[in-house]
Scaffold this active site. Structure first.
Site, PDB file in Angstrom:
ATOM      1  N   THR A  37     -17.200  39.981  24.330  1.00 27.45           N
ATOM      2  CA  THR A  37     -15.815  40.429  24.562  1.00 27.45           C
ATOM      3  C   THR A  37     -14.866  39.261  24.323  1.00 27.45           C
ATOM      4  O   THR A  37     -15.245  38.102  24.540  1.00 27.45           O
ATOM      5  CB  THR A  37     -15.708  40.915  26.027  1.00 27.45           C
ATOM      6  OG1 THR A  37     -16.383  42.149  26.121  1.00 27.45           O
ATOM      7  CG2 THR A  37     -14.285  41.065  26.503  1.00 27.45           C
ATOM      8  N   ARG A  73     -17.811  55.597  29.107  1.00 28.32           N
ATOM      9  CA  ARG A  73     -17.796  54.526  30.126  1.00 28.32           C
ATOM     10  C   ARG A  73     -16.609  53.589  29.866  1.00 28.32           C
ATOM     11  O   ARG A  73     -16.321  53.221  28.741  1.00 28.32           O
ATOM     12  CB  ARG A  73     -19.111  53.750  30.066  1.00 28.32           C
ATOM     13  CG  ARG A  73     -19.190  52.555  31.024  1.00 28.32           C
ATOM     14  CD  ARG A  73     -18.907  51.255  30.336  1.00 28.32           C
ATOM     15  NE  ARG A  73     -19.094  50.092  31.194  1.00 28.32           N
ATOM     16  CZ  ARG A  73     -18.711  48.862  30.861  1.00 28.32           C
ATOM     17  NH1 ARG A  73     -18.135  48.638  29.700  1.00 28.32           N
ATOM     18  NH2 ARG A  73     -18.888  47.851  31.685  1.00 28.32           N
ATOM     19  N   GLY A 100     -14.900  49.882  30.977  1.00 32.11           N
ATOM     20  CA  GLY A 100     -15.196  48.616  31.651  1.00 32.11           C
ATOM     21  C   GLY A 100     -13.980  48.036  32.345  1.00 32.11           C
ATOM     22  O   GLY A 100     -12.981  48.724  32.605  1.00 32.11           O
ATOM     23  N   ASP A 101     -14.057  46.751  32.643  1.00 25.37           N
ATOM     24  CA  ASP A 101     -12.997  46.064  33.386  1.00 25.37           C
ATOM     25  C   ASP A 101     -11.803  45.664  32.527  1.00 25.37           C
ATOM     26  O   ASP A 101     -10.682  45.524  33.022  1.00 25.37           O
ATOM     27  CB  ASP A 101     -13.563  44.776  34.014  1.00 25.37           C
ATOM     28  CG  ASP A 101     -14.104  43.846  32.928  1.00 25.37           C
ATOM     29  OD1 ASP A 101     -15.069  44.243  32.225  1.00 25.37           O
ATOM     30  OD2 ASP A 101     -13.568  42.736  32.751  1.00 25.37           O
ATOM     31  N   THR A 146     -14.645  38.246  31.381  1.00 23.90           N
ATOM     32  CA  THR A 146     -15.729  38.784  30.562  1.00 23.90           C
ATOM     33  C   THR A 146     -16.994  38.775  31.411  1.00 23.90           C
ATOM     34  O   THR A 146     -17.112  37.989  32.348  1.00 23.90           O
ATOM     35  CB  THR A 146     -15.906  37.979  29.268  1.00 23.90           C
ATOM     36  OG1 THR A 146     -17.013  38.545  28.537  1.00 23.90           O
ATOM     37  CG2 THR A 146     -16.182  36.504  29.513  1.00 23.90           C
ATOM     38  N   GLY A 174     -18.847  44.511  33.361  1.00 21.87           N
ATOM     39  CA  GLY A 174     -17.583  45.170  33.725  1.00 21.87           C
ATOM     40  C   GLY A 174     -17.609  45.800  35.102  1.00 21.87           C
ATOM     41  O   GLY A 174     -16.619  45.746  35.838  1.00 21.87           O
TER      42      GLY A 174
HETATM   43  N1  ASP Z   1     -16.578  43.079  30.448  1.00 21.03           N
HETATM   44  C1  ASP Z   1     -16.949  43.856  29.292  1.00 21.03           C
HETATM   45  C2  ASP Z   1     -17.280  45.256  29.717  1.00 21.03           C
HETATM   46  O1  ASP Z   1     -17.967  45.415  30.710  1.00 21.03           O
HETATM   47  C3  ASP Z   1     -18.101  43.285  28.549  1.00 21.03           C
HETATM   48  C4  ASP Z   1     -17.986  41.812  28.235  1.00 21.03           C
HETATM   49  O2  ASP Z   1     -17.207  41.110  28.821  1.00 21.03           O
HETATM   50  O3  ASP Z   1     -18.688  41.351  27.355  1.00 21.03           O
HETATM   51  O4  ASP Z   1     -16.915  46.178  29.038  1.00 21.03           O
END
Ligand code: ASP
Length: 303
Positions: free
Chosen positions: A169, A197, A199-200, A220, A223
């Site tokens: 990410t 889904r 994520g954060d 990152t 998430g």
């Molecule tokens: N935080 C991201 C997610 O969960 C993934 C990542 O940071 O690589 O979508």
């Protein structure tokens, strides 16, 4: 006196070791980080805004197939692409986010357009694509995003043979010469995630946050863990209410409630004074920063 402007970027954090990444690939990551850093830095150096700088740095990494955002994004369990992104302006506290969007070449541009051209903070799915079309953002066929490597990753994941999930990410935080902070984050999500889904990254206060008074943060990692820990806002709160330095706040925020929130949380953060934190609990975090007249700093491993 040196001018106080700073850009900090990340290209994800993972539990891969040096053996897992070939020297050629490592060189590719370093070049990609350098290009992204330069894209944002040139804007800041010319007196441009923090929001333009974080957007430019993230676009550079979205267009680079090595990173898990835009081209080269991770695939869902259905072998499709769904992107999340967010941007926040620390001066106005305006924010824009997009969740589960398909076909939009640069999700971070869509997040910014949502921030600037709508009444909303977060738009998801087909409605987000429709909004992108209404605002003439570039739409591309799904195949544009797919790389052999990421397709192989999801196929291995389905057979439980994937050693490490790629979590590259991308994100950026910036301070401009006018004293404004901004943050941006963009992702293809987790390899093999359920379709739909989220994520954060697009959730303000979790993966992304900026407030001129205190700090800008881009996260990152896992998430679900970042959301459950409201990590970006936790950094903000530890600085604002507990008076911690940004490095202490970042270190504490990613480890809070570790007994209940196990998976990795990692972040970059920046204060109005130009203090930086790049905190991770994985083996590596692709990262870099450049301050005023100083030379760029790029790093991958802890040392
Ligand atoms: N935080 C991201 C997610 O969960 C993934 C990542 O940071 O690589 O979508």
């Amino acid at each position: 006196m040196a001018q106080n402007f700073v850009l900090v970027i990340h290209g994800g954090a993972e539990d891969k070791t040096r053996e897992d990444i070939s020297p050629e690939k490592e060189a590719g990551y370093r070049k990609g980080l350098e290009e992204a850093l330069d894209a944002g830095y040139q804007i800041l150096k010319a007196g441009g805004s923090a929001i333009d700088a974080v957007e430019a740095a993230v676009i550079s990494m979205e267009n680079n197939p090595l990173f898990n955002a835009g081209k080269g994004g991770a695939l869902t369990i259905k072998e499709s692409h769904e992107f999340d992104a967010a941007i926040m302006d620390g001066k106005t506290l305006h924010a824009g986010g997009v969740a589960g969007v398909k076909s939009v070449k640069n999700p971070i541009k869509l997040a910014r357009t949502i921030m600037e051209k709508s009444e909303h903070v977060l738009i998801g799915g087909d409605g987000a694509t429709a909004f992108a079309k209404e605002h003439n953002l570039q739409i591309v066929p799904e195949a544009y995003f797919t790389t052999e490597e990421k397709l192989e990753d999801v196929k291995k994941q389905k057979q439980n043979q994937l050693k490490h999930t790629s979590k590259d990410t991308v994100g950026a935080v910036a301070l401009d010469i006018h004293g404004n902070l901004a943050a941006a984050t963009s992702t293809g999500g987790l390899t093999g995630q359920h379709e739909g889904r989220i994520g954060d990254s697009p959730i303000i206060g979790c993966g992304t946050y900026a407030n001129n008074e205190v700090c800008a943060v881009s996260c990152t990692g896992d998430g679900e863990s970042i959301i459950r820990g409201t990590v970006a806002h936790e950094v903000y709160a530890l600085v604002k209410y507990k008076g911690l330095s940004i490095t202490e706040a970042a270190a504490q925020a990613i480890r809070l409630y570790k007994d209940k929130i196990e998976k990795d949380r990692n972040l970059i953060a920046l204060t109005p004074n130009g203090d930086i934190a790049m905190e991770f609990e994985t083996e590596l975090m692709f990262r870099g920063y450049r301050k005023g007249d100083e030379a760029p700093y790029i790093a991958i491993w802890e040392d």
